[in-house]
Design a protein around this motif. Sequence first.
Motif, mmCIF file in Angstrom:
data_model
loop_
_atom_site.group_PDB
_atom_site.id
_atom_site.type_symbol
_atom_site.label_atom_id
_atom_site.label_comp_id
_atom_site.label_asym_id
_atom_site.label_seq_id
_atom_site.Cartn_x
_atom_site.Cartn_y
_atom_site.Cartn_z
ATOM 1 N N GLY A 292 1.754 10.473 0.673
ATOM 2 C CA GLY A 292 0.943 9.404 0.082
ATOM 3 C C GLY A 292 1.365 8.033 0.581
ATOM 4 N N GLY A 293 2.661 7.795 0.632
ATOM 5 C CA GLY A 293 3.157 6.509 1.121
ATOM 6 C C GLY A 293 2.862 6.295 2.593
ATOM 7 N N ALA A 294 3.106 7.312 3.401
ATOM 8 C CA ALA A 294 2.867 7.197 4.846
ATOM 9 C C ALA A 294 1.380 7.053 5.152
ATOM 10 C CB ALA A 294 3.445 8.414 5.572
ATOM 11 N N LEU A 295 0.541 7.815 4.451
ATOM 12 C CA LEU A 295 -0.900 7.712 4.671
ATOM 13 C C LEU A 295 -1.416 6.344 4.228
ATOM 14 C CD1 LEU A 295 -3.480 9.088 5.649
ATOM 15 C CD2 LEU A 295 -3.749 10.024 3.329
ATOM 16 N N GLY A 296 -0.914 5.851 3.110
ATOM 17 C CA GLY A 296 -1.300 4.517 2.653
ATOM 18 C C GLY A 296 -0.920 3.448 3.665
ATOM 19 N N PHE A 297 0.286 3.538 4.185
ATOM 20 C CA PHE A 297 0.767 2.596 5.203
ATOM 21 C C PHE A 297 -0.135 2.645 6.436
ATOM 22 C CE2 PHE A 297 3.292 1.426 8.871
ATOM 23 C CZ PHE A 297 4.041 0.338 8.442
ATOM 24 N N ALA A 298 -0.400 3.856 6.930
ATOM 25 C CA ALA A 298 -1.178 4.025 8.164
ATOM 26 C C ALA A 298 -2.626 3.568 7.988
ATOM 27 C CB ALA A 298 -1.134 5.482 8.615
ATOM 28 N N LEU B 267 -9.010 6.086 1.088
ATOM 29 C CA LEU B 267 -10.065 5.197 0.597
ATOM 30 C C LEU B 267 -9.464 3.920 0.003
ATOM 31 C CD1 LEU B 267 -13.021 4.557 -0.152
ATOM 32 C CD2 LEU B 267 -12.628 5.812 -2.288
ATOM 33 N N MET B 268 -8.537 4.085 -0.902
ATOM 34 C CA MET B 268 -7.960 2.911 -1.559
ATOM 35 C C MET B 268 -7.092 2.088 -0.609
ATOM 36 S SD MET B 268 -9.569 3.149 -4.234
ATOM 37 C CE MET B 268 -8.944 1.724 -5.083
ATOM 38 N N ALA B 269 -6.391 2.747 0.297
ATOM 39 C CA ALA B 269 -5.527 2.034 1.246
ATOM 40 C C ALA B 269 -6.339 1.299 2.304
ATOM 41 C CB ALA B 269 -4.557 3.004 1.918
ATOM 42 N N SER B 270 -7.584 1.694 2.496
ATOM 43 C CA SER B 270 -8.458 0.987 3.433
ATOM 44 C C SER B 270 -9.279 -0.086 2.725
ATOM 45 C CB SER B 270 -9.416 1.978 4.108
ATOM 46 O OG SER B 270 -8.717 2.947 4.836
ATOM 47 N N LEU B 271 -9.806 0.238 1.554
ATOM 48 C CA LEU B 271 -10.725 -0.659 0.862
ATOM 49 C C LEU B 271 -10.031 -1.862 0.217
ATOM 50 C CD1 LEU B 271 -13.582 -1.285 -0.138
ATOM 51 C CD2 LEU B 271 -13.106 0.181 -2.113
ATOM 52 N N VAL B 272 -9.045 -1.611 -0.615
ATOM 53 C CA VAL B 272 -8.438 -2.697 -1.393
ATOM 54 C C VAL B 272 -7.774 -3.749 -0.492
ATOM 55 C CG1 VAL B 272 -6.740 -3.264 -3.169
ATOM 56 C CG2 VAL B 272 -8.231 -1.271 -3.464
ATOM 57 N N PRO B 273 -6.904 -3.359 0.439
ATOM 58 C CA PRO B 273 -6.322 -4.397 1.298
ATOM 59 C C PRO B 273 -7.376 -5.131 2.141
ATOM 60 C CG PRO B 273 -5.035 -2.397 1.446
ATOM 61 C CD PRO B 273 -6.286 -2.059 0.691
ATOM 62 N N SER C 19 0.819 -1.207 0.000
ATOM 63 C CA SER C 19 0.000 0.000 0.000
ATOM 64 C C SER C 19 0.856 1.262 0.000
ATOM 65 C CB SER C 19 -0.935 -0.007 1.216
ATOM 66 O OG SER C 19 -1.752 1.137 1.218
ATOM 67 N N ALA C 20 1.889 1.277 0.829
ATOM 68 C CA ALA C 20 2.775 2.446 0.881
ATOM 69 C C ALA C 20 3.426 2.684 -0.475
ATOM 70 C CB ALA C 20 3.828 2.262 1.967
ATOM 71 N N ALA C 21 3.933 1.624 -1.099
ATOM 72 C CA ALA C 21 4.609 1.769 -2.388
ATOM 73 C C ALA C 21 3.641 2.233 -3.474
ATOM 74 C CB ALA C 21 5.252 0.440 -2.786
ATOM 75 N N ILE C 22 2.477 1.600 -3.551
ATOM 76 C CA ILE C 22 1.498 1.965 -4.580
ATOM 77 C C ILE C 22 1.036 3.409 -4.401
ATOM 78 C CG2 ILE C 22 -0.885 1.572 -5.348
ATOM 79 C CD1 ILE C 22 -0.317 -1.444 -4.974
ATOM 80 N N ASN C 23 0.741 3.802 -3.168
ATOM 81 C CA ASN C 23 0.251 5.163 -2.941
ATOM 82 C C ASN C 23 1.329 6.219 -3.136
ATOM 83 O OD1 ASN C 23 -2.659 5.093 -2.350
ATOM 84 N ND2 ASN C 23 -1.993 3.549 -0.885
ATOM 85 N N ALA C 24 2.575 5.877 -2.890
ATOM 86 C CA ALA C 24 3.664 6.810 -3.178
ATOM 87 C C ALA C 24 3.790 7.022 -4.688
ATOM 88 C CB ALA C 24 4.981 6.281 -2.596
ATOM 89 N N VAL C 25 3.727 5.933 -5.451
ATOM 90 C CA VAL C 25 3.820 6.043 -6.911
ATOM 91 C C VAL C 25 2.611 6.795 -7.482
ATOM 92 C CG1 VAL C 25 3.809 4.716 -9.073
ATOM 93 C CG2 VAL C 25 5.311 4.031 -7.193
ATOM 94 N N LEU C 26 1.411 6.477 -6.991
ATOM 95 C CA LEU C 26 0.220 7.194 -7.469
ATOM 96 C C LEU C 26 0.285 8.683 -7.121
ATOM 97 C CD1 LEU C 26 -2.615 4.614 -6.770
ATOM 98 C CD2 LEU C 26 -1.654 5.289 -8.984
ATOM 99 N N SER C 27 0.855 9.006 -5.972
ATOM 100 C CA SER C 27 1.022 10.417 -5.595
ATOM 101 C C SER C 27 1.952 11.125 -6.563
ATOM 102 C CB SER C 27 1.538 10.523 -4.160
ATOM 103 O OG SER C 27 0.573 10.032 -3.257
ATOM 104 N N LEU C 28 3.023 10.458 -6.963
ATOM 105 C CA LEU C 28 3.944 11.001 -7.966
ATOM 106 C C LEU C 28 3.210 11.242 -9.286
ATOM 107 C CD1 LEU C 28 6.802 11.544 -9.285
ATOM 108 C CD2 LEU C 28 6.842 9.094 -9.719
ATOM 109 N N LEU C 29 2.444 10.250 -9.724
ATOM 110 C CA LEU C 29 1.739 10.384 -11.000
ATOM 111 C C LEU C 29 0.719 11.511 -10.980
ATOM 112 C CD1 LEU C 29 1.237 6.607 -11.880
ATOM 113 C CD2 LEU C 29 2.864 8.221 -12.897
ATOM 114 N N PHE C 30 -0.077 11.583 -9.923
ATOM 115 C CA PHE C 30 -1.092 12.640 -9.866
ATOM 116 C C PHE C 30 -0.469 14.019 -9.693
ATOM 117 C CE2 PHE C 30 -3.989 9.094 -9.245
ATOM 118 C CZ PHE C 30 -4.998 9.461 -10.127
#
Length: 155
Positions: free
Chosen positions: A130-136, A62-68, A18-29
């Motif tokens: 993004g990574g830290a929020l995804g992790f948390a 939302l995504m870090a809570s729902l998908v996992p 989750s941390a890795a995916i959300n960090a990359v998505l944060s970069l893209l957005f």
Amino acid sequence: MPIQFDPQRLLRREQAVSAAINAVLSLLFFSLVFGLAARPLAMGGPDRFALDFLPQGVMVSLMASLVPSLIVRGKLRKEGLLPAAGLGRVVATGVLAGIASALVLLALALLGPVTQVASLPALAFKIGYGGALGFACTRLALTSLIPGMLQEQAA
């Protein structure tokens, strides 16, 4: 030899993913919204960098809570274990945490002494956030789904 279900290992893996995916998505957005050119970004208008914390906080949480949670619920069902917490409450708690963190960052950015920030440090901050929020949020969601199993393994 059957593979033993290890909730701690599952939790660690889902948090890292989750941390890795959300960090990359944060970069893209960030690159879509602000571009990657080195330039100053205004906290308020015209760039509205501070306001960008809200959609990022909502979507990451939302995504870090729902998908996992969906993934882990499926694995728990396979193991014959039924999660105690309902999915809606688990996801809502994560999203509320994301909104709260975004509102704090928005307020600090708008009310603080800095009126603009260089884009590359801003990008680094958004990736880290993004990574830290995804992790948390993943940890919050999954520990709500499998609290008893985590405590049993710790004992």
